[in-house]
Motif scaffolding. Structure first.
Motif, PDB file in Angstrom:
ATOM      1  N   ARG A  38       0.744  -1.429   0.250  1.00  0.00           N
ATOM      2  CA  ARG A  38       0.170   0.284  -0.027  1.00  0.00           C
ATOM      3  C   ARG A  38       1.050   1.257   0.212  1.00  0.00           C
ATOM      4  O   ARG A  38       1.720   1.360   1.168  1.00  0.00           O
ATOM      5  N   ARG A  39       0.665   1.560  -0.822  1.00  0.00           N
ATOM      6  CA  ARG A  39       1.718   2.718  -1.483  1.00  0.00           C
ATOM      7  C   ARG A  39       1.504   4.111  -0.012  1.00  0.00           C
ATOM      8  O   ARG A  39       2.895   5.080   0.378  1.00  0.00           O
ATOM      9  N   THR A  40       0.258   5.487   0.110  1.00  0.00           N
ATOM     10  CA  THR A  40       0.349   6.504   1.375  1.00  0.00           C
ATOM     11  C   THR A  40      -0.621   6.730   1.722  1.00  0.00           C
ATOM     12  O   THR A  40      -1.513   7.055   2.097  1.00  0.00           O
ATOM     13  N   GLY A  89      -0.044  10.434   2.623  1.00  0.00           N
ATOM     14  CA  GLY A  89      -1.709  10.936   2.171  1.00  0.00           C
ATOM     15  C   GLY A  89      -1.049  11.675   0.802  1.00  0.00           C
ATOM     16  O   GLY A  89      -0.935  11.400  -0.584  1.00  0.00           O
ATOM     17  N   ILE A  90      -1.661  12.863   0.816  1.00  0.00           N
ATOM     18  CA  ILE A  90      -1.661  13.902  -0.303  1.00  0.00           C
ATOM     19  C   ILE A  90      -0.061  13.716  -0.217  1.00  0.00           C
ATOM     20  O   ILE A  90       0.259  15.123  -1.342  1.00  0.00           O
ATOM     21  N   THR A  91       0.482  14.402   0.668  1.00  0.00           N
ATOM     22  CA  THR A  91       2.020  14.930   1.167  1.00  0.00           C
ATOM     23  C   THR A  91       3.046  13.923  -0.273  1.00  0.00           C
ATOM     24  O   THR A  91       4.186  13.731   0.581  1.00  0.00           O
ATOM     25  N   LYS A 142      -0.563  18.497   4.802  1.00  0.00           N
ATOM     26  CA  LYS A 142      -1.408  17.242   4.973  1.00  0.00           C
ATOM     27  C   LYS A 142      -2.224  18.162   5.335  1.00  0.00           C
ATOM     28  O   LYS A 142      -3.621  18.115   5.048  1.00  0.00           O
ATOM     29  N   LYS A 143      -2.547  19.248   7.013  1.00  0.00           N
ATOM     30  CA  LYS A 143      -3.166  18.964   7.331  1.00  0.00           C
ATOM     31  C   LYS A 143      -4.015  20.501   6.751  1.00  0.00           C
ATOM     32  O   LYS A 143      -5.305  20.089   5.796  1.00  0.00           O
ATOM     33  N   HIS A 162      -9.004  20.468  -0.328  1.00  0.00           N
ATOM     34  CA  HIS A 162      -9.476  20.249  -1.293  1.00  0.00           C
ATOM     35  C   HIS A 162     -10.816  19.255  -0.326  1.00  0.00           C
ATOM     36  O   HIS A 162     -11.336  18.112  -1.386  1.00  0.00           O
ATOM     37  N   SER A 163     -10.822  19.342   0.586  1.00  0.00           N
ATOM     38  CA  SER A 163     -12.474  17.875   0.741  1.00  0.00           C
ATOM     39  C   SER A 163     -13.256  19.579   0.427  1.00  0.00           C
ATOM     40  O   SER A 163     -13.216  21.181   0.085  1.00  0.00           O
TER      41      SER A 163
END
Length: 171
Positions: A25-27, A31-33, A49-50, A56-57
Motif C-alpha cells: 500500500r503506497r500512501t 497521503g496527499i504529501t 497534509k492537514k 481539497h475537501s
C-alpha cells in the motif's frame, strides 16, 4: 533460463517467487504529501497534509445545504449546486475566528431586538413614597451626615505631589 522461457512461464501462470507478493500500500501515512517525497521533514509534511486535506475537501453550502462547496482560490469558495460564491478562510470554508464572530454578532442582534421589544411595551413606573410632613430634614438612624469622604488628592502628607529633582528622587 532465457528471456523467452521467462515470458512463457508468465503467460502460462508460472510465477517467480518475487512475483507472488502482493503490492504494498503506497500512501497510508503520507497521503496527499507523497508528492514531496522525503523532502522538508516529517513534521512539516504533517502540517502541510492537514492544510491540503482541508483545502481539497468539500464543505456544506450555507445556502442550499449540499456538500458541494469547493475552493476556487485563496479565501474564495463556490457551491457547485447553487453557484453561490462565498468568502471564507484560506484553507477551510469557515475558520474558528469567523464562527466566533458570527455567533457573537447573532447574540448581540438578538439582545438588541429583545431590548427594542421591551422598550415598546408600556411600563408602569412606581412613584416614590413622599416623606411624612414635617420630617423632611430629619435623619434616619444610622445615616451619616456631612460631606462624603473620598480619597485625598496629592502626596502622602496631604499637600500637592512634587515631581522632578526637587522631589528628592533620582536625577
Amino acid at each position: 533460463m532465457c528471456i523467452r522461457d521467462r515470458y512463457q512461464r508468465r503467460v502460462h501462470g508460472e510465477h517467480f517467487p518475487y512475483q507472488r507478493r502482493a503490492m504494498a500500500r503506497r500512501t497510508v501515512k503520507v497521503g496527499i504529501t507523497r508528492k514531496y517525497g522525503t523532502r522538508y521533514g516529517a513534521s512539516l509534511r504533517k502540517i502541510i497534509k492537514k492544510f491540503e486535506v482541508q483545502q481539497h475537501s468539500r464543505y456544506q453550502c450555507p445556502f442550499c445545504g449540499k456538500h458541494t462547496v469547493r475552493r476556487l482560490a485563496v479565501g474564495i469558495w463556490r457551491c457547485k449546486a447553487c453557484h453561490k460564491v462565498v468568502a471564507g478562510g484560506a484553507w477551510e470554508l469557515a475558520t474558528s475566528l469567523a464562527l466566533t464572530a458570527k455567533s457573537t454578532m447573532l447574540r448581540l442582534k438578538k439582545l438588541r431586538e429583545e431590548t427594542a421589544a421591551a422598550a415598546e411595551q408600556p411600563q408602569v413606573v412606581a412613584q416614590p413614597e413622599a416623606p411624612a410632613p414635617g420630617k423632611e430634614g430629619a435623619k434616619k438612624e444610622g445615616q451619616k451626615g456631612g460631606k462624603k469622604e473620598g480619597p485625598k488628592k496629592g502626596g502622602a502628607k496631604g499637600g500637592p505631589k512634587k515631581t522632578g529633582p526637587a522631589a528628592g528622587g533620582k536625577k
